[in-house]
Design an enzyme around this catalytic site. Structure first.
Site, PDB file in Angstrom:
ATOM      1  N   ASN A 178       0.938  -1.077  -0.138  1.00  0.00           N
ATOM      2  CA  ASN A 178      -0.070   0.035  -0.123  1.00  0.00           C
ATOM      3  C   ASN A 178       1.027   1.038  -0.037  1.00  0.00           C
ATOM      4  OD1 ASN A 178      -1.602   2.016   0.509  1.00  0.00           O
ATOM      5  ND2 ASN A 178      -2.405   1.539   2.369  1.00  0.00           N
ATOM      6  N   TRP A 179       0.774   1.881  -1.076  1.00  0.00           N
ATOM      7  CA  TRP A 179       1.779   3.080  -1.424  1.00  0.00           C
ATOM      8  C   TRP A 179       1.211   4.284  -0.604  1.00  0.00           C
ATOM      9  CZ3 TRP A 179       5.502   3.567  -6.280  1.00  0.00           C
ATOM     10  CH2 TRP A 179       6.297   2.468  -6.260  1.00  0.00           C
ATOM     11  N   LYS A 180      -0.066   4.288  -0.249  1.00  0.00           N
ATOM     12  CA  LYS A 180      -0.792   5.325   0.263  1.00  0.00           C
ATOM     13  C   LYS A 180      -0.399   6.564  -0.613  1.00  0.00           C
ATOM     14  CE  LYS A 180       0.165   3.763   5.064  1.00  0.00           C
ATOM     15  NZ  LYS A 180      -0.292   3.757   6.058  1.00  0.00           N
ATOM     16  N   GLU A 193      -7.481   4.946   7.482  1.00  0.00           N
ATOM     17  CA  GLU A 193      -7.028   6.232   7.118  1.00  0.00           C
ATOM     18  C   GLU A 193      -8.133   6.704   6.516  1.00  0.00           C
ATOM     19  OE1 GLU A 193      -3.514   5.641   5.293  1.00  0.00           O
ATOM     20  OE2 GLU A 193      -2.491   5.096   7.360  1.00  0.00           O
ATOM     21  N   SER A 203       2.549  -2.042  10.760  1.00  0.00           N
ATOM     22  CA  SER A 203       4.063  -1.988  11.080  1.00  0.00           C
ATOM     23  C   SER A 203       4.933  -3.103  10.685  1.00  0.00           C
ATOM     24  CB  SER A 203       4.424  -1.349  12.327  1.00  0.00           C
ATOM     25  OG  SER A 203       4.109  -0.222  12.609  1.00  0.00           O
ATOM     26  N   GLY A 220       2.467  -1.078   4.415  1.00  0.00           N
ATOM     27  CA  GLY A 220       2.449   0.172   4.117  1.00  0.00           C
ATOM     28  C   GLY A 220       3.741   0.750   3.792  1.00  0.00           C
ATOM     29  N   GLY A 221       4.193   1.719   4.896  1.00  0.00           N
ATOM     30  CA  GLY A 221       5.557   2.221   4.699  1.00  0.00           C
ATOM     31  C   GLY A 221       6.872   1.449   4.043  1.00  0.00           C
TER      32      GLY A 221
HETATM   33  C1  PEP Z   1      -1.269   0.244   5.982  1.00  0.00           C
HETATM   34  O1  PEP Z   1      -0.847   1.257   5.304  1.00  0.00           O
HETATM   35  O2  PEP Z   1      -2.090  -0.332   6.065  1.00  0.00           O
HETATM   36  C2  PEP Z   1      -0.086  -0.057   7.016  1.00  0.00           C
HETATM   37  C3  PEP Z   1      -0.306  -1.470   7.545  1.00  0.00           C
HETATM   38  O3  PEP Z   1       0.928   0.681   7.023  1.00  0.00           O
HETATM   39  P1  PEP Z   1       2.270   0.570   7.890  1.00  0.00           P
HETATM   40  O4  PEP Z   1       2.835  -0.767   7.464  1.00  0.00           O
HETATM   41  O5  PEP Z   1       3.114   1.548   7.303  1.00  0.00           O
HETATM   42  O6  PEP Z   1       1.827   0.352   9.335  1.00  0.00           O
END
Ligand code: PEP
Length: 250
Positions: free
Chosen positions: A11-13, A101, A211, A232-233
């Site tokens: 997920n590149w947001k 989000e 995370s 995500g990140g």
């Molecule tokens: C997400 O965007 O759903 C996510 C899990 O982000 P991260 O891995 O950065 O916590």
């Protein structure tokens, strides 16, 4: 036990530009290895990159998804919105819905349910995010929250073949904190119990998100009932993403 059929969602947001697409080469090189034959990788870039990704991924085993969509399934005067039909025409096969989000910006269970139905109309698949906030966890109402999100989000949906659930504790997203093994096991079991209670198929895949990194991926992926990871990140950095995939496959 680690399984070879894991799903990895990137997920590149709200990140990424056209030049970033080439970063994916590292991932393409990895999956040339037979060891990764059965895994599924779904990249979810911003809307603006969907078509470029789908051109780039042509003839590869990588899949493309969007991060949200508008709830109306027909074209119309809805300025600024992008629905499942448009997303499909850009080459995506998956759509993330119910991400915290977006819930946080006011998306209700009812709206998410309407979106899920509009995506199913286009025969696309859904990565349906659920998860409790830190307050809900402290109040010990995680089970009730998950039950509400599943029952309302999937209301009226008979066929769950195209639904993947992503369990994402909101307090874990982007925080570097992940649930304990016991907590995660319990919540995954509860999600299965809720699905059964509402007569949804037991075969619905459940991903974990929040995370995930190369240090915790192996342990998380071994938890019974976890069929993949939503990242995500760390997915913005192909080396980190590749490390996560490698760590779950040994
Ligand atoms: C997400 O965007 O759903 C996510 C899990 O982000 P991260 O891995 O950065 O916590």
């Amino acid at each position: 036990m680690t399984n070879n059929n894991m799903i990895f969602v990137a997920n590149w947001k709200m990140h990424g530009n056209f030049n970033d697409i080439s970063k994916v080469k590292t991932v393409l090189n990895l999956i040339k290895n037979k060891k990764y034959k059965k895994i599924k990788i779904i990249y979810c870039p911003p809307f603006t990159l969907l078509k470029s990704f789908s051109n780039y991924f042509n003839n590869t085993k990588l899949n493309i998804g969007a991060q949200n969509c508008y709830y109306k399934s027909d074209y119309g005067p809805y300025t600024g919105n992008v629905n499942a039909k448009l997303i499909k025409s850009a080459g995506a096969k998956y759509i993330i819905l119910g991400h915290s989000e977006n819930r946080n910006e006011g998306e209700t269970d009812l709206l998410i349910n309407q979106k899920i139905k509009s995506v199913l109309k286009e025969k696309l698949s859904i990565i349906f995010c659920i998860g409790e906030t830190i307050d809900e966890k402290k109040k010990k109402i995680t089970f009730q929250v998950l039950k509400r999100q599943i029952s309302k989000g999937l209301k009226g949906i008979k066929n769950t073949n195209k639904i993947i659930i992503a369990y994402e504790p909101v307090w874990s997203i982007g925080s570097g904190i992940i649930p304990s093994r016991n907590e995660l096991e319990k919540n995954i079991k509860n999600i299965k119990k809720i699905l059964k209670q509402f007569k949804f198929k037991n075969s619905v895949k459940i991903l974990y998100g929040g995370s995930v990194n190369s240090k915790n991926a192996n342990e998380i992926s071994k938890i019974d009932g976890i069929g993949g990871l939503l990242v995500g990140g760390a997915s913005l950095n192909s080396k980190k993403f590749v490390d996560i995939i490698k760590k779950t496959s040994n």
